[in-house]
Design a protein around this motif. Sequence first.
Motif: not given
Length: 287
Positions: A247-260, A223-230
């Motif tokens: 220039g955009d900021i991408l974040a991929i999160k699962n539980r307590s682990n996050t890649h930005i 179950n991924l949470s995917i963020y692109v900017n806001e």
Amino acid sequence: QANFTFHTILLIITMNNYSKNEKATNAKQEGGNRNIIKCHWTNYLQPIILSFMALYLFSLIAFDLFDYIRALIYDYDYPRVGKLMFMSLLVSLIGIPLIYFIIRSIFVDLKGKLEYTDTTLHYEGYNFDFFPRKTIVDLSFSEIAYIHINRENVGKTHRNTMIVRKTDRTKTELNICYFYIEDIARLMYQHLVTQAKTLPQQDAKKFQITIHNHKGAIFGYLNLSIYVNEEMTNTRESTYTVEVKTGDILAIKNRSNTHIVRLNDPSITHYRVDDSMNTFKLLIAKE
């Protein structure tokens, strides 16, 4: 002459007061937007519990030692010398490692410091070596290219780490066990997004990226949470495609682990999540 002396003294006092006030005002302005993240309150539990264990351990021989000293002072037989020697050896064998873990826990879990402004981050903490070494890092949010915030299980405990790679490709691994991991992930992401909005890239190029999810043996895709900017999206699909620009900021999160990730290279279009060893790695590839 007396009048001249009086005015000279008054002028000196006035200048001294002016200097002190000006210095205080400058200090307040310099630190006015500086925020501090304090150690999480649960971090204090482990050294407190270990300290009580050490106190109880040493109390086991305290009463026998007191009787032994009384026997020496008042010159009467002490029939439990063998027991006292055995308990002293046992306490030494157990107590010395216990004291080491208390001291190490203080450095690794309590001695961290994190301060930040709108543009910079100041970190002080200790690594996970047998004898923890101090690390001091000053970062500008604008020079950060990639962040991996990770909770790693080590035996019955866990370690929270943050790997930061700058735009010059230098990499630093920081111990963030001091802080609540969700606060750190939120802080880093929000400030990178703010920097990207404040300093947008010139001639930004639009492109498309594909995020490949990891499929577990039992529970299916993560179950991924995917963020692109806001913007934020949750997905359990095998792949997720999104339009972005440099220039955009991408974040991929699962539980307590996050890649930005700061998206600077439009030729990199595939981001593959690998959680086969519960490490939540991110493999990046070009078209």
